[in-house]
Design a protein around this motif. Structure first.
Motif, PDB file in Angstrom:
ATOM      1  N   ILE A  50       0.406  -1.535  -7.467  1.00  0.00           N
ATOM      2  CA  ILE A  50       0.931  -0.165  -7.572  1.00  0.00           C
ATOM      3  C   ILE A  50       2.053   0.015  -6.554  1.00  0.00           C
ATOM      4  CG2 ILE A  50       0.401   2.289  -7.370  1.00  0.00           C
ATOM      5  CD1 ILE A  50      -2.419   1.668  -8.353  1.00  0.00           C
ATOM      6  N   CYS A  51       3.191   0.485  -7.040  1.00  0.00           N
ATOM      7  CA  CYS A  51       4.393   0.607  -6.208  1.00  0.00           C
ATOM      8  C   CYS A  51       4.743   2.064  -5.886  1.00  0.00           C
ATOM      9  CB  CYS A  51       5.564  -0.086  -6.903  1.00  0.00           C
ATOM     10  SG  CYS A  51       5.271  -1.857  -7.177  1.00  0.00           S
ATOM     11  N   GLU A  52       5.867   2.238  -5.261  1.00  0.00           N
ATOM     12  CA  GLU A  52       6.300   3.528  -4.712  1.00  0.00           C
ATOM     13  C   GLU A  52       6.187   4.764  -5.619  1.00  0.00           C
ATOM     14  OE1 GLU A  52       9.812   4.095  -1.767  1.00  0.00           O
ATOM     15  OE2 GLU A  52      10.644   4.321  -3.769  1.00  0.00           O
ATOM     16  N   PRO A  53       6.449   4.642  -6.930  1.00  0.00           N
ATOM     17  CA  PRO A  53       6.409   5.876  -7.750  1.00  0.00           C
ATOM     18  C   PRO A  53       5.074   6.613  -7.724  1.00  0.00           C
ATOM     19  CG  PRO A  53       7.559   4.155  -8.916  1.00  0.00           C
ATOM     20  CD  PRO A  53       6.951   3.503  -7.688  1.00  0.00           C
ATOM     21  N   CYS A  54       3.988   5.938  -7.373  1.00  0.00           N
ATOM     22  CA  CYS A  54       2.677   6.611  -7.304  1.00  0.00           C
ATOM     23  C   CYS A  54       2.630   7.631  -6.174  1.00  0.00           C
ATOM     24  CB  CYS A  54       1.570   5.575  -7.104  1.00  0.00           C
ATOM     25  SG  CYS A  54      -0.081   6.312  -7.018  1.00  0.00           S
ATOM     26  N   ILE A  55       3.411   7.405  -5.124  1.00  0.00           N
ATOM     27  CA  ILE A  55       3.377   8.291  -3.963  1.00  0.00           C
ATOM     28  C   ILE A  55       3.792   9.706  -4.381  1.00  0.00           C
ATOM     29  CG2 ILE A  55       4.385   8.763  -1.679  1.00  0.00           C
ATOM     30  CD1 ILE A  55       4.715   5.709  -1.355  1.00  0.00           C
ATOM     31  N   GLY A  56       2.904  10.663  -4.088  1.00  0.00           N
ATOM     32  CA  GLY A  56       3.185  12.048  -4.443  1.00  0.00           C
ATOM     33  C   GLY A  56       2.717  12.430  -5.842  1.00  0.00           C
ATOM     34  N   ILE A 103      -4.493  -1.328  -5.883  1.00  0.00           N
ATOM     35  CA  ILE A 103      -5.289  -2.224  -6.724  1.00  0.00           C
ATOM     36  C   ILE A 103      -5.802  -3.387  -5.877  1.00  0.00           C
ATOM     37  CG2 ILE A 103      -5.186  -3.886  -8.627  1.00  0.00           C
ATOM     38  CD1 ILE A 103      -3.149  -1.966  -9.976  1.00  0.00           C
ATOM     39  N   ASP A 104      -7.116  -3.591  -5.927  1.00  0.00           N
ATOM     40  CA  ASP A 104      -7.725  -4.708  -5.202  1.00  0.00           C
ATOM     41  C   ASP A 104      -7.396  -6.000  -5.959  1.00  0.00           C
ATOM     42  OD1 ASP A 104      -9.288  -6.645  -4.060  1.00  0.00           O
ATOM     43  OD2 ASP A 104     -11.146  -5.478  -4.123  1.00  0.00           O
ATOM     44  N   PRO A 105      -6.541  -6.851  -5.395  1.00  0.00           N
ATOM     45  CA  PRO A 105      -6.084  -8.041  -6.118  1.00  0.00           C
ATOM     46  C   PRO A 105      -7.184  -9.065  -6.373  1.00  0.00           C
ATOM     47  CG  PRO A 105      -5.351  -8.135  -3.836  1.00  0.00           C
ATOM     48  CD  PRO A 105      -5.972  -6.774  -4.041  1.00  0.00           C
ATOM     49  N   GLU A 108       3.983 -10.609 -10.479  1.00  0.00           N
ATOM     50  CA  GLU A 108       5.193 -11.436 -10.630  1.00  0.00           C
ATOM     51  C   GLU A 108       6.363 -10.668 -11.233  1.00  0.00           C
ATOM     52  OE1 GLU A 108       3.982 -14.886 -12.830  1.00  0.00           O
ATOM     53  OE2 GLU A 108       3.350 -15.903 -10.992  1.00  0.00           O
ATOM     54  N   GLU A 109       6.137  -9.404 -11.605  1.00  0.00           N
ATOM     55  CA  GLU A 109       7.211  -8.619 -12.222  1.00  0.00           C
ATOM     56  C   GLU A 109       7.575  -7.379 -11.411  1.00  0.00           C
ATOM     57  OE1 GLU A 109       5.587  -8.020 -16.104  1.00  0.00           O
ATOM     58  OE2 GLU A 109       6.103 -10.045 -16.753  1.00  0.00           O
ATOM     59  N   VAL A 110       7.104  -7.329 -10.172  1.00  0.00           N
ATOM     60  CA  VAL A 110       7.447  -6.197  -9.305  1.00  0.00           C
ATOM     61  C   VAL A 110       8.952  -6.228  -9.030  1.00  0.00           C
ATOM     62  CG1 VAL A 110       7.131  -5.205  -7.002  1.00  0.00           C
ATOM     63  CG2 VAL A 110       5.166  -6.153  -8.230  1.00  0.00           C
ATOM     64  N   PRO A 111       9.644  -5.087  -9.241  1.00  0.00           N
ATOM     65  CA  PRO A 111      11.085  -5.051  -8.963  1.00  0.00           C
ATOM     66  C   PRO A 111      11.382  -5.393  -7.500  1.00  0.00           C
ATOM     67  CG  PRO A 111      10.415  -3.118 -10.228  1.00  0.00           C
ATOM     68  CD  PRO A 111       9.147  -3.832  -9.808  1.00  0.00           C
ATOM     69  N   ASP A 112      12.538  -5.985  -7.271  1.00  0.00           N
ATOM     70  CA  ASP A 112      12.901  -6.463  -5.929  1.00  0.00           C
ATOM     71  C   ASP A 112      12.714  -5.422  -4.830  1.00  0.00           C
ATOM     72  OD1 ASP A 112      13.481  -8.964  -6.797  1.00  0.00           O
ATOM     73  OD2 ASP A 112      15.650  -8.680  -6.884  1.00  0.00           O
ATOM     74  N   ASP A 134       7.483  -5.505  -1.300  1.00  0.00           N
ATOM     75  CA  ASP A 134       6.543  -5.383  -0.184  1.00  0.00           C
ATOM     76  C   ASP A 134       5.253  -4.666  -0.588  1.00  0.00           C
ATOM     77  OD1 ASP A 134       8.160  -3.134  -0.489  1.00  0.00           O
ATOM     78  OD2 ASP A 134       7.963  -2.533   1.604  1.00  0.00           O
ATOM     79  N   TYR A 135       5.262  -4.057  -1.764  1.00  0.00           N
ATOM     80  CA  TYR A 135       4.044  -3.395  -2.229  1.00  0.00           C
ATOM     81  C   TYR A 135       2.972  -4.395  -2.655  1.00  0.00           C
ATOM     82  CZ  TYR A 135       5.964   1.250  -1.808  1.00  0.00           C
ATOM     83  OH  TYR A 135       6.461   2.422  -1.287  1.00  0.00           O
ATOM     84  N   VAL A 136       3.364  -5.628  -2.953  1.00  0.00           N
ATOM     85  CA  VAL A 136       2.370  -6.654  -3.279  1.00  0.00           C
ATOM     86  C   VAL A 136       1.450  -6.835  -2.068  1.00  0.00           C
ATOM     87  CG1 VAL A 136       1.987  -9.073  -3.888  1.00  0.00           C
ATOM     88  CG2 VAL A 136       3.942  -7.832  -4.870  1.00  0.00           C
ATOM     89  N   GLU A 137       2.060  -6.980  -0.893  1.00  0.00           N
ATOM     90  CA  GLU A 137       1.288  -7.159   0.335  1.00  0.00           C
ATOM     91  C   GLU A 137       0.616  -5.843   0.752  1.00  0.00           C
ATOM     92  OE1 GLU A 137       0.268  -9.744   1.757  1.00  0.00           O
ATOM     93  OE2 GLU A 137      -0.733  -8.642   3.378  1.00  0.00           O
ATOM     94  N   LYS A 138       1.299  -4.712   0.502  1.00  0.00           N
ATOM     95  CA  LYS A 138       0.729  -3.414   0.879  1.00  0.00           C
ATOM     96  C   LYS A 138      -0.571  -3.166   0.120  1.00  0.00           C
ATOM     97  CE  LYS A 138       1.906   1.500   1.350  1.00  0.00           C
ATOM     98  NZ  LYS A 138       2.787   2.602   0.907  1.00  0.00           N
ATOM     99  N   ASN A 139      -0.616  -3.507  -1.165  1.00  0.00           N
ATOM    100  CA  ASN A 139      -1.845  -3.346  -1.945  1.00  0.00           C
ATOM    101  C   ASN A 139      -2.941  -4.265  -1.400  1.00  0.00           C
ATOM    102  OD1 ASN A 139      -1.667  -1.901  -5.073  1.00  0.00           O
ATOM    103  ND2 ASN A 139       0.199  -2.077  -3.891  1.00  0.00           N
ATOM    104  N   ARG A 140      -2.607  -5.514  -1.144  1.00  0.00           N
ATOM    105  CA  ARG A 140      -3.588  -6.467  -0.642  1.00  0.00           C
ATOM    106  C   ARG A 140      -4.122  -6.040   0.723  1.00  0.00           C
ATOM    107  NH1 ARG A 140      -5.183 -11.448  -2.031  1.00  0.00           N
ATOM    108  NH2 ARG A 140      -3.603 -11.594  -3.664  1.00  0.00           N
ATOM    109  N   ALA A 141      -3.201  -5.614   1.585  1.00  0.00           N
ATOM    110  CA  ALA A 141      -3.578  -5.257   2.952  1.00  0.00           C
ATOM    111  C   ALA A 141      -4.546  -4.078   2.989  1.00  0.00           C
ATOM    112  CB  ALA A 141      -2.318  -4.932   3.773  1.00  0.00           C
ATOM    113  N   PHE A 142      -4.434  -3.166   2.029  1.00  0.00           N
ATOM    114  CA  PHE A 142      -5.304  -2.004   2.000  1.00  0.00           C
ATOM    115  C   PHE A 142      -6.780  -2.400   1.939  1.00  0.00           C
ATOM    116  CE2 PHE A 142      -7.657   1.275  -0.383  1.00  0.00           C
ATOM    117  CZ  PHE A 142      -7.408   2.388   0.394  1.00  0.00           C
ATOM    118  N   PHE A 143      -7.061  -3.521   1.294  1.00  0.00           N
ATOM    119  CA  PHE A 143      -8.455  -3.963   1.133  1.00  0.00           C
ATOM    120  C   PHE A 143      -8.917  -4.907   2.240  1.00  0.00           C
ATOM    121  CE2 PHE A 143      -6.893  -2.575  -2.946  1.00  0.00           C
ATOM    122  CZ  PHE A 143      -7.904  -1.713  -3.339  1.00  0.00           C
TER     123      PHE A 143
END
Ligand code: SF4
Ligand code: SF4
Length: 78
Positions: A5-11, A35-37, A59-63, A67-76
């Motif tokens: 889950i990327c930035e557009p979810c915020i808010g 999302i718990d990877p 693998e399709e997260v926009p450039d 950093d949201y790939v790691e942000k999602n993982r780090a949350f868990f």
């Protein structure tokens, strides 16, 4: 592999994705949902229901949101 889950979810945080996830791996954070990877089964159910297209396959997260790939993982890993 997992969905992210990327930035557009915020808010927005409307939980549409949470309601369709068959393995309950989408959890609420202070600013967005995550999302718990390690639990995501790549079923893709969440992606089309997001009103702001915040969800991408890892693998399709926009450039600009890579950093949201790691942000999602780090949350868990707290
Ligand atoms: S791809 Fe499927 S399992 Fe993974 S977060 Fe989305 S709905 Fe849940
Ligand atoms: S459906 Fe989209 S905006 Fe709504 S909580 Fe999930 S990722 Fe966030």
């Amino acid at each position: 592999m997992a969905f992210v889950i990327c930035e557009p979810c915020i808010g927005v945080k409307d939980k549409a994705c949470v309601e369709v996830c068959p393995v309950d791996c989408i959890h609420e954070g202070d600013d967005q949902f995550y999302i718990d990877p390690d639990t995501c089964v790549d079923c893709m159910a969440c992606q089309p229901v997001c009103p702001v297209q915040a969800i991408f396959h890892e693998e399709e997260v926009p450039d600009q949101w890579k950093d949201y790939v790691e942000k999602n993982r780090a949350f868990f890993q707290k």
